[in-house]
Design a protein around this motif. Structure first.
Motif, PDB file in Angstrom:
ATOM      1  N   UNK A  46       5.168  -6.189  19.480  1.00  0.00           N
ATOM      2  CA  UNK A  46       5.518  -7.533  19.365  1.00  0.00           C
ATOM      3  C   UNK A  46       5.263  -7.409  17.851  1.00  0.00           C
ATOM      4  N   UNK A  47       5.291  -6.113  17.206  1.00  0.00           N
ATOM      5  CA  UNK A  47       5.198  -6.408  15.697  1.00  0.00           C
ATOM      6  C   UNK A  47       3.738  -6.629  15.242  1.00  0.00           C
ATOM      7  N   UNK A  48       3.061  -6.592  16.072  1.00  0.00           N
ATOM      8  CA  UNK A  48       1.940  -7.164  15.298  1.00  0.00           C
ATOM      9  C   UNK A  48       1.337  -5.379  14.575  1.00  0.00           C
ATOM     10  N   UNK A  49       0.624  -5.425  13.243  1.00  0.00           N
ATOM     11  CA  UNK A  49       0.716  -4.628  12.846  1.00  0.00           C
ATOM     12  C   UNK A  49      -0.716  -4.293  13.745  1.00  0.00           C
ATOM     13  N   UNK A  50      -1.322  -2.830  13.679  1.00  0.00           N
ATOM     14  CA  UNK A  50      -2.497  -2.347  14.883  1.00  0.00           C
ATOM     15  C   UNK A  50      -3.425  -1.266  13.522  1.00  0.00           C
ATOM     16  N   UNK A  51      -4.299  -1.332  13.500  1.00  0.00           N
ATOM     17  CA  UNK A  51      -5.641  -1.012  12.979  1.00  0.00           C
ATOM     18  C   UNK A  51      -6.026   0.593  12.766  1.00  0.00           C
ATOM     19  N   UNK A  52      -5.620   1.443  11.928  1.00  0.00           N
ATOM     20  CA  UNK A  52      -6.058   2.746  12.640  1.00  0.00           C
ATOM     21  C   UNK A  52      -7.720   2.431  12.779  1.00  0.00           C
ATOM     22  N   UNK A  53      -8.227   3.503  14.103  1.00  0.00           N
ATOM     23  CA  UNK A  53      -9.294   3.989  14.139  1.00  0.00           C
ATOM     24  C   UNK A  53     -10.013   4.920  12.911  1.00  0.00           C
ATOM     25  N   UNK A  54      -9.212   5.946  12.260  1.00  0.00           N
ATOM     26  CA  UNK A  54      -9.419   6.560  10.890  1.00  0.00           C
ATOM     27  C   UNK A  54      -8.555   7.031  10.635  1.00  0.00           C
ATOM     28  N   UNK A  55      -8.316   8.042  10.456  1.00  0.00           N
ATOM     29  CA  UNK A  55      -7.008   8.794   8.608  1.00  0.00           C
ATOM     30  C   UNK A  55      -6.679   8.293   7.794  1.00  0.00           C
ATOM     31  N   UNK A  56      -5.862   8.184   6.585  1.00  0.00           N
ATOM     32  CA  UNK A  56      -5.674   7.892   5.311  1.00  0.00           C
ATOM     33  C   UNK A  56      -4.388   7.626   4.982  1.00  0.00           C
ATOM     34  N   UNK A  57      -4.411   6.301   5.679  1.00  0.00           N
ATOM     35  CA  UNK A  57      -3.013   5.464   5.943  1.00  0.00           C
ATOM     36  C   UNK A  57      -2.524   5.440   4.376  1.00  0.00           C
ATOM     37  N   UNK A  58      -2.780   5.464   3.742  1.00  0.00           N
ATOM     38  CA  UNK A  58      -2.456   5.122   1.869  1.00  0.00           C
ATOM     39  C   UNK A  58      -2.958   6.129   0.648  1.00  0.00           C
ATOM     40  N   UNK A  59      -1.625   7.056   0.638  1.00  0.00           N
ATOM     41  CA  UNK A  59      -1.926   8.065  -0.526  1.00  0.00           C
ATOM     42  C   UNK A  59      -1.410   7.565  -1.532  1.00  0.00           C
ATOM     43  N   UNK A  60      -1.458   8.259  -2.743  1.00  0.00           N
ATOM     44  CA  UNK A  60      -0.610   8.642  -4.504  1.00  0.00           C
ATOM     45  C   UNK A  60      -0.133   9.803  -4.096  1.00  0.00           C
ATOM     46  N   UNK A  61       0.324  10.415  -4.525  1.00  0.00           N
ATOM     47  CA  UNK A  61       1.619  11.809  -5.207  1.00  0.00           C
ATOM     48  C   UNK A  61       0.966  12.099  -5.738  1.00  0.00           C
ATOM     49  N   UNK A  62      -0.142  12.612  -6.376  1.00  0.00           N
ATOM     50  CA  UNK A  62      -0.942  12.883  -7.528  1.00  0.00           C
ATOM     51  C   UNK A  62       0.502  13.521  -8.874  1.00  0.00           C
ATOM     52  N   UNK A  63       1.611  14.667  -7.900  1.00  0.00           N
ATOM     53  CA  UNK A  63       2.583  15.572  -8.833  1.00  0.00           C
ATOM     54  C   UNK A  63       3.977  15.440  -8.465  1.00  0.00           C
ATOM     55  N   UNK A  64       5.182  15.737  -8.876  1.00  0.00           N
ATOM     56  CA  UNK A  64       5.938  16.123  -7.839  1.00  0.00           C
ATOM     57  C   UNK A  64       6.464  16.880  -7.180  1.00  0.00           C
ATOM     58  N   UNK A  65       5.506  18.373  -7.310  1.00  0.00           N
ATOM     59  CA  UNK A  65       5.105  19.408  -6.619  1.00  0.00           C
ATOM     60  C   UNK A  65       5.545  19.290  -4.993  1.00  0.00           C
ATOM     61  N   UNK A  66       3.747  18.408  -5.350  1.00  0.00           N
ATOM     62  CA  UNK A  66       2.676  18.088  -4.059  1.00  0.00           C
ATOM     63  C   UNK A  66       3.338  17.627  -3.054  1.00  0.00           C
ATOM     64  N   UNK A  67       2.270  17.534  -1.920  1.00  0.00           N
ATOM     65  CA  UNK A  67       3.530  17.389  -0.796  1.00  0.00           C
ATOM     66  C   UNK A  67       2.676  15.935  -0.526  1.00  0.00           C
ATOM     67  N   UNK A  68       2.541  14.600  -0.265  1.00  0.00           N
ATOM     68  CA  UNK A  68       1.257  13.538   0.148  1.00  0.00           C
ATOM     69  C   UNK A  68       1.322  13.282   1.830  1.00  0.00           C
ATOM     70  N   UNK A  69       0.397  13.424   2.234  1.00  0.00           N
ATOM     71  CA  UNK A  69      -0.025  13.733   4.220  1.00  0.00           C
ATOM     72  C   UNK A  69      -0.728  12.354   4.310  1.00  0.00           C
ATOM     73  N   UNK A  70      -0.041  11.761   5.020  1.00  0.00           N
ATOM     74  CA  UNK A  70      -1.011  11.038   5.684  1.00  0.00           C
ATOM     75  C   UNK A  70      -0.778  10.327   7.213  1.00  0.00           C
ATOM     76  N   UNK A  71      -1.964   9.318   7.704  1.00  0.00           N
ATOM     77  CA  UNK A  71      -2.546   9.970   8.666  1.00  0.00           C
ATOM     78  C   UNK A  71      -3.340   8.744   9.475  1.00  0.00           C
ATOM     79  N   UNK A  72      -2.839   8.368  10.129  1.00  0.00           N
ATOM     80  CA  UNK A  72      -3.555   7.117  11.204  1.00  0.00           C
ATOM     81  C   UNK A  72      -2.922   6.950  12.969  1.00  0.00           C
TER      82      UNK A  72
END
Length: 268
Positions: free
Chosen positions: A105-131
């Motif tokens: 129904x296109x309702x946003x579901x909340x995350x029980x745990x996990x980092x759903x928003x992060x900032x990329x620290x460097x151009x060579x680094x990877x940003x890992x998200x989880x929900x």
């Protein structure tokens, strides 16, 4: 002696009833090493809900994009499952990436745990998200925002990127897994139909080869949608009934005794 045999029989029945439940729970919960996406998935992403690219559980979807793009994937989740969405973004230094999950129904579901928003620290680094979502329910009240069986959408995007970050090429990966919650998450109700959008039909005649209809969703669980009255709670209930009956007979025989009272005359 008969009491010992009766208790042993009850324990055997309970073990037979509870054994499949324990095995199913152990097999239905993937280990972290087994859920690292060994199966190849799609190599592109959609740009809206209607063009979301389908990805199956355990598949690793990849896509090349630019900072500022909205990337969409879709997957199926059935009752009793607890979906987890993981994303990895390579590139885009300084961009803050966000992972959102929506139901049919296109309702946003909340995350029980996990980092759903992060900032990329460097151009060579990877940003890992989880929900990790709440357990999908077979039925819910109309006013509730509980996750229900059907289609789920994954949206990955950079939040408020700067002008310098717009257009920076990035490489994205998305992995969807689903753990089985078992009968503990069962509810007394069923959903009439899963929340699956309509499937596009063949293009109308005379529209030409360039005509393209949005394909919303065509995938479903391999064994069908399991929303129904049966759960493994019935096995636990049956085993509990057997043990209660055994305990009742044992208590009765223990308190009443098996011999005749001494003041009564012997039977003829």
């Amino acid at each position: 002696m008969w009491i010992t045999r009766l208790v042993a029989s009850g324990a055997t029945v309970a073990a037979l009833a509870l054994g499949p439940v324990t095995a199913a729970a152990a097999d239905g919960t993937p280990s972290p090493s087994a859920s690292e996406g060994t199966k190849a998935g799609p190599t592109e992403a959609g740009t809206s809900f209607r063009t979301a690219v389908e990805v199956g559980a355990g598949q690793r979807a990849t896509a090349q994009a630019s900072a500022g793009d909205y990337l969409y994937w879709s997957f199926a989740a059935d009752a009793g499952q607890r979906p987890t969405v993981r994303a990895r973004v390579s590139g885009g230094s300084g961009s803050r990436w966000q992972l959102d999950v929506y139901d049919g129904l296109r309702r946003r579901q909340s995350c029980v745990y996990g980092a759903a928003a992060r900032t990329t620290e460097s151009a060579a680094g990877d940003t890992e998200l989880a929900c990790t979502l709440r357990t999908v329910r077979a039925w819910a009240e109309p006013w509730a925002n509980d996750p229900l069986p059907g289609t789920y959408y994954v949206r990955l995007t950079a939040v408020a990127p700067t002008k310098a970050d717009l257009g920076v090429p990035v490489q994205t990966e998305v992995l969807v897994t689903a753990a089985e919650a078992g009968g503990a998450a069962a509810v007394d109700g069923t959903l009439a139909v899963p929340l699956v959008p309509g499937i596009a039909q063949e293009p109308p005649a005379g529209t030409g080869a360039e005509y393209r209809m949005a394909k919303l969703f065509s995938d479903e669980p391999a064994d069908g949608w399991a929303s129904g009255w049966w759960t493994d709670r019935w096995l636990w209930t049956a085993a509990g009934g057997v043990l209660a009956a055994v305990a009742g007979v044992f208590g009765y025989r223990l308190t009443r005794g098996t011999g005749r009272p001494s003041h009564l005359p012997p039977a003829a």
